[in-house]
Design an enzyme around this catalytic site. Structure first.
Site, short mmCIF file in Angstrom:
data_model
loop_
_atom_site.label_atom_id
_atom_site.label_comp_id
_atom_site.label_asym_id
_atom_site.label_seq_id
_atom_site.Cartn_x
_atom_site.Cartn_y
_atom_site.Cartn_z
N GLN A 127 0.42 -3.32 15.99
CA GLN A 127 -1.34 -2.58 16.68
C GLN A 127 -0.66 -3.90 18.11
OE1 GLN A 127 -3.08 -1.46 16.54
NE2 GLN A 127 -3.41 -0.84 14.45
N HIS A 184 -7.72 7.71 16.18
CA HIS A 184 -8.26 7.18 15.29
C HIS A 184 -10.22 7.16 15.93
CE1 HIS A 184 -4.87 6.48 12.27
NE2 HIS A 184 -5.10 7.42 12.50
N ARG A 225 -10.53 1.06 8.36
CA ARG A 225 -9.42 1.28 9.43
C ARG A 225 -9.48 1.41 10.71
NH1 ARG A 225 -4.63 4.24 9.30
NH2 ARG A 225 -4.93 5.64 8.10
N GLY A 264 1.29 -1.24 -0.37
CA GLY A 264 0.26 -0.09 0.09
C GLY A 264 0.61 1.58 0.42
N ASN A 265 0.46 2.66 0.85
CA ASN A 265 1.27 3.39 0.79
C ASN A 265 2.54 3.23 1.36
OD1 ASN A 265 -1.45 4.50 -0.23
ND2 ASN A 265 -2.15 5.37 1.74
N GLY A 266 2.85 3.36 2.08
CA GLY A 266 3.59 2.91 2.96
C GLY A 266 5.09 1.72 2.45
N THR A 293 4.12 3.57 14.71
CA THR A 293 3.50 4.84 13.73
C THR A 293 4.24 4.24 12.35
OG1 THR A 293 2.86 7.21 13.39
CG2 THR A 293 5.16 6.40 14.12
N CYS A 335 1.87 10.04 3.62
CA CYS A 335 2.06 9.37 2.36
C CYS A 335 0.94 8.69 1.89
CB CYS A 335 3.51 8.65 2.64
SG CYS A 335 3.21 6.79 3.41
#
Length: 410
Positions: free
Chosen positions: A127, A225, A337, A20-22, A152, A157
């Site tokens: 997590q 969140h 998420r 994904g993004n990361g 984190t 991004c």
């Protein structure tokens, strides 16, 4: 020293669980900064096939970093993008989990046959239930590896086009990591930490100075969140709204209070564990406000309170609440998420640890009760994690753990 250098030379391959993004950003930075081979294990076919097609077409992954006075581009492709765990793991001594927690079980199960001694696992971000997930999937093999957890992602991004483009909007100055005392003393772990730091660059600075349990408990996503979500939508009347609220910059005062309440309960759990087990020092845990100040510092426009911090932290100004469009207006999307991950694999495991030591968590209980209703699940019933869906979580209760010592001394 010679043993450490030998390990460092042997770490030329990194297995990345994350497409994904990361994962995109890490791939480009690692290949450019360190010239290491990154093998991407992708079990999500839609992304995997598109990334593989980009590689076949000769595309080179480019990551643009634009923040503060910095404008840089990083370029680099993975050596492979595959769903073949054996091929991805071949020769890799470092495994980086940069994928959503709800996918961890699938990746851990796929990798189980190829676990070898002295592998170092990085989970970015972690997590709270990750330790339980590893033990459940790998059994006795879990003792062969060393786990380093970070609370984190290094960046804010976004992937623009699979296998081709991504962008960094903000980079954290530092990241706090956790590790067990026995792992910290091992030369190959020190070598792995140095290599991952070089992959990321000068920032964020990796500060692995805290006990692993302390980092797992104080994961920032869990403290932020769900509280922001219930603050925005907890009293929603069901009518579509005209505009999409910004996730952080439109955070409500009630949402900030929920976040503070979760943070206070997390710190209380840590304090209680240290009281019960004096040899487990969790005093380095910090509240969520201090975490923001330590992590973002000058990026924050108003540091008066957590409420003002959330509404003025520059790298997150453009983030919006997840919604669905209905006739030109918007309703919240709860199947995201912030709930499906940060509750199921984040807050519920922390609540499970609290249950093992008899520590009250009224704020978490309220958030979990509301959240499970939003997604049609049942975790918390009559003040106990005994709901019909508890096995879907990574709470200690889902793995049959009833003794807090199994958590504290993992």
């Amino acid at each position: 020293y010679n043993e450490y250098k030998s390990y460092l030379r042997s770490m030329s391959k990194i297995l990345l669980c994350g497409d994904g993004n990361g994962g995109h950003v890490f791939t480009a930075l690692a290949t450019q900064n360190c010239n290491v081979q990154v093998n991407v294990l992708s079990l999500y076919e839609p992304v995997r096939t598109k990334w593989q097609a980009a590689l076949r077409d000769g595309a080179i992954l480019e990551v643009l970093r634009e923040e503060k006075d910095i404008s840089e581009t990083y370029k680099g492709n993975p050596a492979m993008v595959t769903d073949d765990a054996k091929a991805a793991a071949d020769g890799a001594k470092i495994l980086v989990f940069m994928n959503p927690a709800f996918t961890h079980d699938a990746y851990l199960n796929a990798l189980e046959p190829y676990v070898t001694k002295d592998m170092v696992i990085f989970t970015i971000p972690c997590q709270p239930g990750f330790d339980f997930a590893i033990r459940k999937a790998w059994g006795d093999k879990a003792s062969l590896v060393d786990v380093v957890v970070f609370d984190t992602l290094p960046w804010a991004c976004k992937m623009s086009e699979i296998g081709k483009n991504a962008r960094i909007y903000g980079t954290k100055d530092s990241m706090y990591g956790g590790i067990s005392a026995k792992s910290k003393a091992k030369p190959h772990v020190t070598a792995a930490l140095e290599l991952v730091q070089r992959c990321l660059g000068q920032t964020p600075e990796l500060r692995v100075t805290r006990p692993k349990l302390g980092v797992l408990l104080s994961t920032s996503n869990v403290q932020i969140h769900p509280g922001v979500m219930i603050g925005q939508w907890g009293k929603w009347d069901g009518k579509p709204v005209e505009a999409i609220p910004r996730f952080y910059f439109d955070c409500t005062k009630e949402g900030a209070r929920y976040c503070e309440g979760v943070s206070e309960e997390v710190l209380g759990i840590g304090k209680k564990i240290t009281e019960l087990f004096p040899d487990v020092d969790l005093s380095s845990m910090v509240g969520i406000k201090d975490w923001y100040l330590n992590t973002y510092g000058p990026e924050i426009g108003d540091t008066t309170s957590l409420y003002t911090i959330l509404r003025s932290n520059a790298p997150y100004s453009s983030f919006k609440h997840p919604v669905k469009e209905v006739n030109g207006k918007y309703v919240p999307d709860f199947n995201v998420r912030y709930i499906t991950e940060d509750i199921t694999f984040g807050m519920v495991p922390i609540r499970g640890i609290a249950q093992l030591i008899g520590f009250p968590t009224p704020v978490m209980d309220e958030i979990i009760t509301w959240s499970q209703g939003c997604i049609g699940k049942e975790y918390l019933v009559d003040g106990k994690l005994s709901g019909k869906d508890i096995k879907e979580t990574s709470a200690p209760q889902a793995s049959g753990i009833v003794d807090i010592k199994e958590v504290v001394y993992a």
